[in-house]
Each structure stands twice: as C-alpha cells, then as structure tokens.
Design a protein around this motif. Structure first.
Motif, PDB file in Angstrom:
ATOM      1  N   SER A   1      39.499  33.206 -15.382  1.00  0.00           N
ATOM      2  CA  SER A   1      40.739  32.592 -15.024  1.00  0.00           C
ATOM      3  C   SER A   1      41.222  33.319 -15.989  1.00  0.00           C
ATOM      4  CB  SER A   1      40.627  30.506 -15.577  1.00  0.00           C
ATOM      5  OG  SER A   1      41.798  30.093 -15.611  1.00  0.00           O
ATOM      6  N   ASP A   2      42.163  33.546 -15.539  1.00  0.00           N
ATOM      7  CA  ASP A   2      43.661  33.837 -16.595  1.00  0.00           C
ATOM      8  C   ASP A   2      44.486  33.131 -16.655  1.00  0.00           C
ATOM      9  OD1 ASP A   2      44.867  33.990 -13.581  1.00  0.00           O
ATOM     10  OD2 ASP A   2      45.481  36.407 -13.615  1.00  0.00           O
TER      11      ASP A   2
ATOM     12  N   LYS B   1      44.419  33.001 -20.063  1.00  0.00           N
ATOM     13  CA  LYS B   1      44.491  34.044 -21.312  1.00  0.00           C
ATOM     14  C   LYS B   1      45.070  35.547 -20.618  1.00  0.00           C
ATOM     15  CE  LYS B   1      39.105  34.765 -20.691  1.00  0.00           C
ATOM     16  NZ  LYS B   1      38.974  33.138 -19.657  1.00  0.00           N
ATOM     17  N   SER B   2      44.850  37.227 -20.544  1.00  0.00           N
ATOM     18  CA  SER B   2      45.905  37.438 -19.981  1.00  0.00           C
ATOM     19  C   SER B   2      44.256  38.494 -18.992  1.00  0.00           C
ATOM     20  CB  SER B   2      46.202  38.536 -20.800  1.00  0.00           C
ATOM     21  OG  SER B   2      45.364  39.101 -21.697  1.00  0.00           O
ATOM     22  N   TRP B   3      44.473  39.130 -18.303  1.00  0.00           N
ATOM     23  CA  TRP B   3      43.431  39.319 -17.210  1.00  0.00           C
ATOM     24  C   TRP B   3      43.276  40.717 -18.106  1.00  0.00           C
ATOM     25  CZ3 TRP B   3      40.180  39.195 -13.586  1.00  0.00           C
ATOM     26  CH2 TRP B   3      39.310  39.710 -13.789  1.00  0.00           C
ATOM     27  N   GLN B   4      44.352  41.174 -18.910  1.00  0.00           N
ATOM     28  CA  GLN B   4      43.960  42.382 -19.494  1.00  0.00           C
ATOM     29  C   GLN B   4      42.743  42.023 -21.293  1.00  0.00           C
ATOM     30  OE1 GLN B   4      46.843  41.849 -19.296  1.00  0.00           O
ATOM     31  NE2 GLN B   4      47.174  43.472 -17.568  1.00  0.00           N
ATOM     32  N   THR B   5      42.693  41.114 -21.591  1.00  0.00           N
ATOM     33  CA  THR B   5      41.502  40.344 -21.981  1.00  0.00           C
ATOM     34  C   THR B   5      40.367  40.128 -21.477  1.00  0.00           C
ATOM     35  OG1 THR B   5      43.162  39.166 -23.700  1.00  0.00           O
ATOM     36  CG2 THR B   5      41.320  38.538 -23.459  1.00  0.00           C
ATOM     37  N   ILE B   6      40.434  39.744 -20.240  1.00  0.00           N
ATOM     38  CA  ILE B   6      38.945  40.066 -19.345  1.00  0.00           C
ATOM     39  C   ILE B   6      38.133  41.390 -19.173  1.00  0.00           C
ATOM     40  CG2 ILE B   6      38.679  38.974 -17.167  1.00  0.00           C
ATOM     41  CD1 ILE B   6      40.856  36.637 -17.145  1.00  0.00           C
TER      42      ILE B   6
ATOM     43  N   ARG C   1      43.462  32.927  -7.157  1.00  0.00           N
ATOM     44  CA  ARG C   1      42.591  34.075  -7.959  1.00  0.00           C
ATOM     45  C   ARG C   1      42.234  34.282  -6.575  1.00  0.00           C
ATOM     46  NH1 ARG C   1      39.662  33.161 -11.230  1.00  0.00           N
ATOM     47  NH2 ARG C   1      39.852  30.991 -11.194  1.00  0.00           N
TER      48      ARG C   1
ATOM     49  N   GLN D   1      39.904  38.238  -8.150  1.00  0.00           N
ATOM     50  CA  GLN D   1      39.354  38.976  -9.165  1.00  0.00           C
ATOM     51  C   GLN D   1      38.350  39.612  -9.523  1.00  0.00           C
ATOM     52  OE1 GLN D   1      43.440  36.423 -11.452  1.00  0.00           O
ATOM     53  NE2 GLN D   1      41.329  36.368 -12.504  1.00  0.00           N
TER      54      GLN D   1
END
Length: 255
Positions: free
Chosen positions: A139-140, A143-148, A172, A175
């Motif tokens: 789940s973004d 938090k950002s997708w870049q962090t994931i 989503r 993802q």
C-alpha cells in the motif's frame, strides 16, 4: 486517570484463533472502537457495551476518539485485524498519543497481540518462514511507491523470504504486477510464490507457483503473498498440495 485503553488483535478471521487474553479484554470493555467489519466479528458482551464503528482509512481519527473515551473514564478496546502491531491500529494509537493531548500519555494503555496474516498464511502451507524473512506492505497510502521499490530490491538482494501485505485493491490494481516485475530482475524465475487467500478460515485458498509464472490477478486485499528465498522448497505429496518450507540452516550456494 481512571479510564483505560487496550488495543486488541482479533487474529486472521477464525474465532478459534482469538487469544483468551484478547477475548477477556473485549468482554471487559465498556466501549469497542474499530473498523465496522471487525466489530461485526465480535459477539455482544452485554447490552451496556457501546460500539463505535468507523470506515477504512480513518485510523488516526479512530485512535483519537478511543483515547478521548478512555480519558473520560471508560474502559476502551480498540480492535484490529490480525496483530495490532503489524500494519495496524497500535501504531496509529501511539501516533495520536504523540501528537495529541499530553494527558493521554498518563492513560493505562496495553496491547493484546493477535495472529497476523503472515503467520496464518504460512501455517496453511507448511513453514515458508522457517529462516530469515521480512514483511512489506504494497500500500502506498502512507509511503511512496519509490520507497516500496527500494525495500523490495533490498529484500531480494538479501534473499529474504518476503511476505507481501496489502498486495492489491480496486484503487491499486497494478502494483503487485509491478512488484513481481521488479523481483524478477533480482531473483530466480523458479522462486516459489504462494498466494494464500482468507488464511485460517473455511474459505482458505492456496495457489502455489513460481515467480516466472506468478499472476498478480490472483490476489486481492484478503490475500497474503509469500515469495520464497533461494532455499525455499517444495515437498511433493502426490495429488495433494505440496508442503512448502524454508530450511533453517543456510544452504550452500551451488556455482
């Protein structure tokens, strides 16, 4: 303050997996606070027990409401699916305490743990978490997708077994597929992938496949996805679903 607040883990779904301590805390509460579908899982303890249901994605508001009730002298139970400390309400309550009324820090607050989805899913298939593992939420919302992506790459590089929470939703839908594409860059195409839906319930369903063939469309929000490490293996059982486990000892790398 005379009030109290307990954050209760309801487990993965089956009432059989609710701990006795959690059941006692629910029964003793004057007020139950939580996401509506989770409150619906709890039998009524008494006609005087009050229920405060709220929708999804309002965790901080829910936590603040529970803390205000406790500060007024009530015995409050905040309910959470699985374990309240794993991507759930315990962190939200402490976020609200840190940012809220200083008097809330003097409240009697405790956590009753529960069986989280990762453990229930693993039990359905064997022992895939038998060696080092990690849990990552896809789940973004917070938090950002870049962090994931960064965390997925690190977990793959470290050869952890990876448990993916919140793999897909209507908001989503793409993802998990993006996560699989990223993992395929770093892991063997033969890495075992498990889709475990509704673990520890009569509706439990397991799909066992490999990373090269993993279909993200098999997952929804009731699914826990586990991606094995290099050492994770199957034990075949004829026509029955194989057992899946990860050996405890580090395996020798074949070059």
């Amino acid at each position: 303050m005379s009030g109290s607040l307990v954050i209760v883990g309801l487990g993965p779904g089956s009432s059989d997996l609710l701990t006795p301590a959690a059941a006692r805390a629910l029964k003793a509460a004057t007020d139950l606070v939580g996401y509506g579908p989770y409150l619906d899982r709890i039998p009524a303890a008494s006609v005087n027990q009050r229920r405060h249901a709220s929708g999804n994605r309002v965790e901080i508001e829910r936590a603040g409401h529970a803390l205000k009730l406790a500060a007024e002298g009530n015995k409050v139970a905040v309910v959470s699916g699985g374990d309240p400390g794993v991507f759930a309400m315990a962190a939200a309550v402490f976020e609200a305490i840190e940012a809220g009324d200083p008097a809330w820090r003097e409240l009697d607050i405790r956590i009753e743990p529960g069986i989280t989805a990762m453990l229930a899913a693993a039990a359905e298939v064997g022992a895939p978490l038998g060696a080092d593992f990690c849990a990552i939420s896809l789940s973004d919302n917070l938090k950002s997708w870049q962090t994931i992506e960064r965390r997925l790459r690190a977990a793959a590089e470290g050869d952890f077994v990876i448990a993916l929470y919140n793999p897909a939703s209507r908001a989503r839908p793409h993802q998990l597929g993006r996560a699989f594409d990223l993992l395929r860059e770093a892991k063997s195409p033969e890495s075992i992938v498990l889709f475990v839906r509704s673990a520890a319930t009569p509706e439990a369903r397991v799909v066992t496949t490999v990373l090269a063939e993993a279909d993200a469309a098999l997952a929804d929000m009731r699914t826990l996805v586990i991606i094995g490490a290099a050492a994770t293996r199957l034990i075949s059982r004829g026509a029955r679903r194989p057992w899946v486990y990860t050996p405890r000892a580090e395996q020798e790398v074949v070059r």
